[in-house]
Design a protein around this motif. Structure first.
Motif, PDB file in Angstrom:
ATOM      1  N   ALA A   1     -18.125  17.928  38.517  1.00 42.07           N
ATOM      2  CA  ALA A   1     -19.198  19.109  39.453  1.00 42.07           C
ATOM      3  C   ALA A   1     -19.272  19.434  40.761  1.00 42.07           C
ATOM      4  O   ALA A   1     -19.494  19.699  41.562  1.00 42.07           O
ATOM      5  N   ASP A   2     -18.015  18.059  41.429  1.00 43.49           N
ATOM      6  CA  ASP A   2     -17.930  18.150  42.751  1.00 43.49           C
ATOM      7  C   ASP A   2     -15.958  17.983  42.628  1.00 43.49           C
ATOM      8  O   ASP A   2     -15.868  17.166  41.238  1.00 43.49           O
TER       9      ASP A   2
ATOM     10  N   VAL B   1     -24.777  21.781  33.771  1.00 46.67           N
ATOM     11  CA  VAL B   1     -25.048  20.153  33.001  1.00 46.67           C
ATOM     12  C   VAL B   1     -26.685  20.020  33.388  1.00 46.67           C
ATOM     13  O   VAL B   1     -27.263  18.969  32.227  1.00 46.67           O
ATOM     14  N   LYS B   2     -27.424  20.071  34.151  1.00 49.18           N
ATOM     15  CA  LYS B   2     -28.570  19.436  34.890  1.00 49.18           C
ATOM     16  C   LYS B   2     -29.074  19.936  34.477  1.00 49.18           C
ATOM     17  O   LYS B   2     -30.336  19.649  32.980  1.00 49.18           O
ATOM     18  N   TYR B   3     -29.117  21.857  33.687  1.00 43.39           N
ATOM     19  CA  TYR B   3     -29.894  22.118  32.908  1.00 43.39           C
ATOM     20  C   TYR B   3     -30.322  21.568  31.252  1.00 43.39           C
ATOM     21  O   TYR B   3     -31.327  21.116  30.528  1.00 43.39           O
TER      22      TYR B   3
ATOM     23  N   LEU C   1     -29.772  19.648  24.538  1.00 44.22           N
ATOM     24  CA  LEU C   1     -29.413  20.890  24.722  1.00 44.22           C
ATOM     25  C   LEU C   1     -27.583  20.446  24.635  1.00 44.22           C
ATOM     26  O   LEU C   1     -26.824  19.965  24.090  1.00 44.22           O
ATOM     27  N   ILE C   2     -28.167  18.613  25.635  1.00 38.92           N
ATOM     28  CA  ILE C   2     -26.431  18.587  25.856  1.00 38.92           C
ATOM     29  C   ILE C   2     -25.835  17.399  24.739  1.00 38.92           C
ATOM     30  O   ILE C   2     -24.903  17.056  24.768  1.00 38.92           O
TER      31      ILE C   2
ATOM     32  N   ILE D   1     -22.467  22.271  23.097  1.00 44.05           N
ATOM     33  CA  ILE D   1     -22.721  23.380  24.663  1.00 44.05           C
ATOM     34  C   ILE D   1     -21.514  21.981  24.803  1.00 44.05           C
ATOM     35  O   ILE D   1     -20.947  22.993  26.216  1.00 44.05           O
ATOM     36  N   ARG D   2     -21.854  21.774  24.547  1.00 43.85           N
ATOM     37  CA  ARG D   2     -20.660  20.107  25.474  1.00 43.85           C
ATOM     38  C   ARG D   2     -19.599  20.289  25.696  1.00 43.85           C
ATOM     39  O   ARG D   2     -18.026  20.845  26.284  1.00 43.85           O
ATOM     40  N   MET D   3     -18.436  21.531  23.973  1.00 44.99           N
ATOM     41  CA  MET D   3     -17.417  22.118  24.271  1.00 44.99           C
ATOM     42  C   MET D   3     -17.626  23.499  25.634  1.00 44.99           C
ATOM     43  O   MET D   3     -16.386  23.267  25.979  1.00 44.99           O
TER      44      MET D   3
END
Ligand code: HEM
Length: 547
Positions: free
Chosen positions: A129-130, A412-414, A425-426, A431-433
């Protein structure tokens, strides 16, 4: 907020006309707010007097609390743990002042020795994310001064900008005060792709001394501003300034710069770059806006139109490409046109994205421009434009890659809170793909970006224009394609929330609309990819390529 309440105090405020709730141990009075609550009044009545943290986080982002806290918070629970005296290095920590040790650690060049320790972790620590130098990875490019600047900018962005960006975007305007503050903080002076111009600023940047300023510092300002997830906001701040200013500071005559630069760097005056025309976009060499020299040789008389000019409606100065000679690239000159000269009309254009950037249509009608306002030399403007393109494209790349990260981070957060079919979802591999495909493109592109910034830092202007033109064009296409991919995938993850405007999917919805404003201007993907090969091969031939 000094007032404290027990849970039973809060429980007594459980009616429509006296409605308090608890979110994360803080107490909010929603009595007046309930009528304007976009999620409805009824839903709030159901949690009146109760701890509604779980429900709150289900439907909102952090930005909502930041925005409404000052207005609605009446106190905290008496059981709320006391805040730590020294804040952890997190996304909201204050900018550290450079200490003696810090200053020692800053070398005149941006490159650190290989033995350097990684910097302290910073930010959300969500992988990818960073950039990885934020997350305890080793880097040869960044030192403590970069970390200090990053913290300084992030704190400003999180407190004064991010919570309001959706509102500004909808209004298609950013308060002038924000631009002025960027000037006061010394950020504007650091965004021109040159050594920090101390001679034109009253105060320079808090975290970095001007003599240590480098292109990685410049990248950090743009990158951190882009975390708000709005091309409109970023372009409002630097879309005109960052591309209209460099030709002036690099090629303007001293008297012109002495007169104009201080007002520009303080944010009181604004500048933009006016190249594109209704009939000349990527095909710059064929522009038609004409400038005729007056008989006494003292002025140019400018007539013509410019289109899609970022910030134009608010600008005092226009770094303008005009035709002073014959056809093609050798008849082009760059002129600094001042609105005060008269004959300059600007009107806002309605566009698909970047709403708060002020995209403009400009008409020049018999504008009388003194010859002193030529940037560079007559009929040699094309070289100035080409030099400028590298800086412009690097800015676009930095923004696109951060916007891609924003799409990824929001997803990722959602994905960690939204549940479907009995799972988060994760926990769904599909979704991970999607996230993995976003991350691999972002990281690969960012590594190329770091390397090219380092090359820009080391090479002289002409060498950079020749040797980096190809790779920068290639990376521009790579990053706009990455951005487009990430915006699309994030939108699939958010579903309906990224189709409606505002709310939890606001950044994704907005960025999805902003994509084209990056893929087309500054050189379209097609032109960029072709240029990346043509230019690289041409230069390689000159420098001894063996086929
Ligand atoms: C400090 C208290 C609260 C504030 C300031 C607040 C503010 C807002 C705002 C500004 C929105 C518009 C969407 C957005 O921009 O995210 C919204 C939507 C919403 N809120 Fe709240 N809210 C609060 C508490 C709550 C609570 C406690 C609940 C549930 C019990 C709730 C449920 C909702 C729902 C369901 C929506 C609509 C979400 C959607 O459109 O998908 N809110 N709220």
């Amino acid at each position: 907020m000094s007032k404290t309440f027990s849970k039973s105090d809060v429980a007594s405020h459980n009616k429509g006309d006296n409605l308090w709730i608890i979110v994360d141990d803080d107490v909010y009075d929603l009595t007046k707010f309930q009528d304007e609550h976009p999620g409805g009044k009824k839903i709030l009545t159901r949690v009146a007097g109760k701890d509604a943290s779980k429900q709150f986080w289900k439907y909102h982002n952090e930005g909502i609390l930041k925005k409404y806290k000052p207005k609605l918070q009446v106190g905290s629970l008496d059981s709320k743990p006391k805040a730590e005296p020294t804040p952890e290095p997190s996304s909201t920590y204050a900018a550290p002042q450079p200490t003696k040790e810090t200053k020692k650690a800053i070398t005149p060049s941006s490159a650190q020795t290989e033995e350097a320790e990684p910097l302290e972790p910073f930010g959300s620590l969500i992988p990818f994310a960073d950039p990885n130098w934020y997350q305890g990875f080793h880097s040869p490019y960044f030192n403590e001064s970069h970390a200090a600047l990053r913290a300084e900018v992030r704190q400003w962005v999180e407190s004064d900008i991010e919570p309001y960006v959706t509102e500004w975007d909808e209004k298609k305007e950013v308060p002038r005060e924000i631009f002025l503050e960027a000037g006061r903080r010394g950020y504007l002076a650091g965004l021109l792709g040159v050594k920090y111009p101390v001679e034109y600023v009253k105060s320079s940047i808090k975290s970095v001394s001007p003599e240590h300023w480098d292109l990685f510092h410049e990248m950090i300002i743009t990158d951190e501003l882009s975390r708000v997830g709005s091309g409109g906001f970023v372009w409002n701040m630097i879309g005109g300034f960052g591309i209209g200013g460099p030709p002036l500071i690099k090629f303007g005559k001293k008297a012109l710069k002495d007169r104009i630069m201080p007002g520009l760097l303080s944010g009181e005056k604004r500048i933009c770059l006016a190249i594109t025309e209704p009939d000349a976009g990527s095909d710059v060499a064929n522009l038609t806006c004409e400038a005729k020299l007056s008989e006494d040789g003292k002025h140019y008389i400018v007539n013509g139109e410019k289109k899609w000019i970022t910030n134009g409606i608010w600008c005092d100065y226009f770094t303008t490409a005009v035709r002073t000679g014959g056809e093609g690239m050798n008849g082009v000159t760059l002129l600094l046109i001042e609105r005060e000269f008269g004959g300059v009309s600007t009107r806002r254009m309605d566009c698909q994205g970047v709403w708060s950037s002020g995209t403009t249509y400009i008409t020049f009608e018999d504008v009388k421009v003194p010859v002193e306002n030529v940037l560079g030399k007559e009929n040699q403007g094309f070289k100035v434009i080409m030099t400028n393109f590298n800086h412009e494209r690097m800015g676009i790349i930095i923004q696109c890659l951060r916007f891609s990260r924003v799409c990824y981070e929001e997803s990722v957060k959602y994905a960690n809170k939204r549940r479907t079919f009995g799972k988060k979802l994760i926990e769904h591999p599909v979704i991970r793909m999607k996230l993995a495909h976003m991350a691999r493109q972002i990281e690969a592109s960012y590594s190329w970006l770091e390397n090219l910034i380092y090359q820009c830092e080391k090479m002289g202007e002409t060498e950079a224009m020749l040797r980096l033109g190809g790779p920068i064009a290639g990376l521009k296409a790579q990053s706009t394609l990455t951005f487009e991919f990430c915006a699309r995938e994030a939108s699939q993850i958010f579903g309906g929330l990224s189709y409606s405007r505002g709310g939890q999917g606001a950044k994704v919805e907005r960025l999805y609309r902003d994509v084209r404003a990056y893929a087309i201007p500054g050189g379209s993907e097609e032109i960029m990819l072709d240029l990346s090969m043509r230019q690289s091969l041409r230069v390689a031939k000159m420098t001894g390529m063996k086929l």
